[in-house]
Motif scaffolding. Structure first.
Motif, mmCIF file in Angstrom:
data_model
loop_
_atom_site.group_PDB
_atom_site.id
_atom_site.type_symbol
_atom_site.label_atom_id
_atom_site.label_comp_id
_atom_site.label_asym_id
_atom_site.label_seq_id
_atom_site.Cartn_x
_atom_site.Cartn_y
_atom_site.Cartn_z
ATOM 1 N N VAL A 51 152.259 2.447 45.240
ATOM 2 C CA VAL A 51 152.436 2.470 46.491
ATOM 3 C C VAL A 51 151.268 3.163 47.244
ATOM 4 N N PHE A 52 150.402 3.926 46.594
ATOM 5 C CA PHE A 52 149.333 4.763 46.811
ATOM 6 C C PHE A 52 148.115 4.313 46.328
ATOM 7 N N LEU A 53 147.881 3.619 45.179
ATOM 8 C CA LEU A 53 146.704 3.314 44.585
ATOM 9 C C LEU A 53 146.537 1.802 44.529
ATOM 10 N N GLN A 63 134.347 4.297 39.397
ATOM 11 C CA GLN A 63 134.856 5.247 38.618
ATOM 12 C C GLN A 63 134.822 6.776 39.341
ATOM 13 N N ASP A 64 134.205 6.731 40.492
ATOM 14 C CA ASP A 64 134.132 7.943 41.088
ATOM 15 C C ASP A 64 135.244 7.860 42.226
ATOM 16 N N TYR A 65 136.122 6.991 42.161
ATOM 17 C CA TYR A 65 137.225 6.616 43.148
ATOM 18 C C TYR A 65 138.251 7.964 43.503
ATOM 19 N N LEU A 66 138.996 8.283 42.335
ATOM 20 C CA LEU A 66 140.075 9.232 42.248
ATOM 21 C C LEU A 66 139.574 10.663 42.437
ATOM 22 N N ARG A 67 138.182 10.980 42.247
ATOM 23 C CA ARG A 67 137.639 12.167 42.395
ATOM 24 C C ARG A 67 137.352 12.271 43.990
ATOM 25 N N TYR A 68 136.848 11.293 44.438
ATOM 26 C CA TYR A 68 136.487 11.047 45.846
ATOM 27 C C TYR A 68 137.912 11.188 46.623
ATOM 28 N N GLN A 69 138.918 10.562 46.257
ATOM 29 C CA GLN A 69 139.989 10.467 47.042
ATOM 30 C C GLN A 69 141.021 11.814 47.109
ATOM 31 N N LEU A 70 140.740 12.636 45.917
ATOM 32 C CA LEU A 70 141.581 14.032 45.973
ATOM 33 C C LEU A 70 140.791 14.759 46.834
ATOM 34 N N TRP A 71 139.381 14.947 46.954
ATOM 35 C CA TRP A 71 138.814 15.881 47.979
ATOM 36 C C TRP A 71 138.908 15.119 49.522
ATOM 37 N N ASN A 197 136.644 -7.494 44.451
ATOM 38 C CA ASN A 197 136.596 -8.090 46.186
ATOM 39 C C ASN A 197 137.857 -7.612 46.501
ATOM 40 N N ASN A 198 138.445 -6.453 46.447
ATOM 41 C CA ASN A 198 139.648 -5.788 46.873
ATOM 42 C C ASN A 198 139.478 -4.884 47.932
ATOM 43 N N MET A 199 138.670 -5.132 48.923
ATOM 44 C CA MET A 199 138.133 -4.190 49.825
ATOM 45 C C MET A 199 139.475 -3.894 50.757
ATOM 46 N N ALA A 200 140.155 -4.944 50.997
ATOM 47 C CA ALA A 200 141.370 -4.751 51.957
ATOM 48 C C ALA A 200 142.612 -4.030 51.136
ATOM 49 N N ASP A 201 142.737 -4.379 49.880
ATOM 50 C CA ASP A 201 143.824 -3.621 49.118
ATOM 51 C C ASP A 201 143.440 -1.900 49.198
ATOM 52 N N ILE A 202 142.008 -1.621 48.962
ATOM 53 C CA ILE A 202 141.621 -0.370 48.948
ATOM 54 C C ILE A 202 141.866 0.296 50.211
ATOM 55 N N SER A 203 141.556 -0.382 51.244
ATOM 56 C CA SER A 203 141.611 0.173 52.648
ATOM 57 C C SER A 203 143.075 0.379 53.088
ATOM 58 N N ALA A 204 143.805 -0.589 52.607
ATOM 59 C CA ALA A 204 145.277 -0.523 53.087
ATOM 60 C C ALA A 204 145.856 0.615 52.417
ATOM 61 N N LYS A 205 145.712 1.073 51.030
ATOM 62 C CA LYS A 205 146.114 2.050 50.194
ATOM 63 C C LYS A 205 145.535 3.366 50.744
ATOM 64 N N THR A 211 148.208 8.382 55.824
ATOM 65 C CA THR A 211 149.563 8.537 56.384
ATOM 66 C C THR A 211 150.226 9.759 55.926
ATOM 67 N N LEU A 212 150.369 9.755 54.628
ATOM 68 C CA LEU A 212 151.108 10.683 53.726
ATOM 69 C C LEU A 212 150.810 12.113 53.956
ATOM 70 N N VAL A 213 149.284 12.318 54.113
ATOM 71 C CA VAL A 213 148.708 13.529 54.130
ATOM 72 C C VAL A 213 149.090 14.136 55.788
ATOM 73 N N ASN A 214 148.866 13.061 56.647
ATOM 74 C CA ASN A 214 149.237 13.417 58.023
ATOM 75 C C ASN A 214 150.588 13.653 58.161
ATOM 76 N N LEU A 215 151.627 13.110 57.400
ATOM 77 C CA LEU A 215 152.970 13.616 57.548
ATOM 78 C C LEU A 215 153.268 14.948 56.777
ATOM 79 N N ALA A 216 152.479 15.174 55.965
ATOM 80 C CA ALA A 216 152.556 16.548 55.488
ATOM 81 C C ALA A 216 152.010 17.750 56.449
ATOM 82 N N GLY A 217 150.965 17.332 56.966
ATOM 83 C CA GLY A 217 150.272 17.977 57.982
ATOM 84 C C GLY A 217 151.103 18.451 59.455
ATOM 85 N N LEU A 218 151.915 17.201 59.491
ATOM 86 C CA LEU A 218 152.960 17.157 60.652
ATOM 87 C C LEU A 218 153.922 18.249 60.475
#
Length: 430
Positions: A51-53, A63-71, A197-205, A211-218
């Motif tokens: 759902v989220f990755l 290789q830096d994807y997960l580290r960047y996304q966590l921050w 070549n999966n820019m759309a998938d990365i952008s969507a995820k 959205t999940l973070v904003n829901l937690a913030g809400l």
């Protein structure tokens, strides 16, 4: 040992799941490699990952994807909470809850805020749009700092009722700049993260994660609102705490990005190290040294892809510029800046070469090196003689330098150098 049958096929989903197909007594069954079926916990984790990755994670991303996304997730959460404080202040400022406020006045204020924001968005995209690719990290961090400034202005605005509309319009302009810079640099980082070549998938995820973070913030905001209502001291204390967390997470996020494409800063870092000791820095080493804060005044500006008139002032200088080069570009020094003219048939390697020579000239103009390959250039005083010597130095070092870049893992088939679009065709003069 129990005979579970013969393995007739093995399938895997990226590197996360491996399954065996076994046959025993004519019956085929599917089981997880290593024995055992899929547990409820592993099934839930697998679903959350899907759902989220991005599909194919981790092979489908950098290789830096997960580290960047966590921050990035942490900074988005803190920004969401700060946004709640700013929104409440803005609503109080336009008169929500006041008997004297009118719907018309509040509407006009909001329309003015949105209108000035739209104009700011257009103006900023016109002035700085071409810079956002080449300096994505710097503008990403700048956007988040400016966002915090805008929210602070919104929180403080109700305490200046005479200037409330003006202050809110300024905040709207700032937020419009944040929208352009943040969105554009997010797209640039998505290009870097995409490996299939999966820019759309990365952008969507990324949108799903946000959205999940904003829901937690809400949910947290629902607890905070009763506490901060009519309590300005607590509002400012919480805002500064969230801002510190937001800026720290943003800094760590951009620091975690390891881009293999050369921009001017990374090229300068790698080239200077090569001239110093002959070593080519890896992308990880160079990115760690790359500055992530904007420099509003550069000591020696480097202008790439300029008009011919910016490079030479008269026919004599044109003769000097043409006499010095056999390359697909012209380079010179005007008004303290290093200027580069590109020919119409310039290749990517020619662009890298021209940028390397410009970086060398910029270093010589900035300070006199104490040693190394640049020391000889610093002894030359005449600008065109200095340019001629820089061509000789580039001829000596560029090919082994380019080979070293490829071996160290840098991409040399494309760059993020900030080239303007002027191209010049010239004839060689005898």
């Amino acid at each position: 040992m129990e005979n579970r049958g013969n393995v007739i096929a093995t399938e895997k989903y990226g590197s996360r799941e491996v399954w065996d197909y076994r046959v025993k007594n004519g019956v085929m069954r599917r089981e997880r490699a290593g024995g055992g079926g899929e547990t409820a916990g592993s099934a839930i984790m697998s679903t959350l990952k899907s759902v989220f990755l991005p599909q194919g994670y981790p092979e489908s991303v950098s290789q830096d994807y997960l580290r960047y996304q966590l921050w990035d997730t942490l900074q988005a959460f803190s920004s969401s909470l700060s946004g709640t404080l700013a929104t409440q202040a803005s609503l109080r400022g336009v008169g929500v809850g006041s008997q004297e406020a009118t719907v018309a006045a509040a509407t006009v204020t909001w329309l003015l805020k949105d209108g000035t924001g739209m104009l700011g968005r257009i103006l900023f995209a016109w002035l700085k749009g071409s810079k956002l690719d080449s300096e994505a990290k710097k503008w990403r961090l700048f956007a988040d700092v400016l966002n915090d400034v805008a929210m602070f202005i919104e929180i403080a605005a109700p305490y200046w009722p005479a200037f409330f509309t003006l202050i809110l319009c300024v905040a709207g302009v700032f937020k419009s700049i944040v929208g352009v810079a943040g969105g554009a640099t997010r797209a640039a980082l998505t290009v870097h993260q995409a490996r299939r070549n999966n820019m759309a998938d990365i952008s969507a995820k990324d949108g799903s994660q946000e959205t999940l973070v904003n829901l937690a913030g809400l949910l947290v905001s629902l607890v905070l609102i009763p506490l901060i209502t009519n309590n300005p001291k607590l509002t400012f204390i919480l805002f500064f705490l969230f801002t510190i967390l937001h800026l720290f997470a943003n800094y760590k996020a951009v620091r975690s990005v390891v881009m293999e494409t050369l921009n001017e800063a990374r090229l300068s870092i790698v080239l200077h190290q090569y001239l110093l000791d002959g070593r080519i820095l890896s992308p990880a080493e160079a990115n760690q040294k790359e500055p992530v804060f904007l420099e509003f005044k550069r000591k020696v500006p480097i202008k790439l892809g300029v008009r011919l008139g910016e490079l030479v002032r008269d026919f004599r200088e044109l003769q000097l510029a043409l006499r010095n080069t056999t390359q697909a570009y012209l380079i010179g020094i005007q008004n303290g800046s290093v200027c580069v003219c590109l020919g119409s048939d310039t290749s990517v390697h020619d662009e890298i070469r021209a940028a390397c020579q410009a970086v060398c000239l910029g270093a010589v103009l900035h300070l006199s090196p104490q040693g190394g390959a640049l020391a000889q250039l610093s002894k030359t005083m005449n600008c065109w003689e200095l340019v001629a010597e820089s061509y000789k130095l580039t001829d000596q070092i560029f090919q082994p330098f380019l080979t070293g870049l490829d071996q160290a893992g840098w991409q040399t088939d494309r760059t993020l150098l900030d080239w303007n679009e002027w191209r010049v065709d010239w004839k060689k003069m005898s």
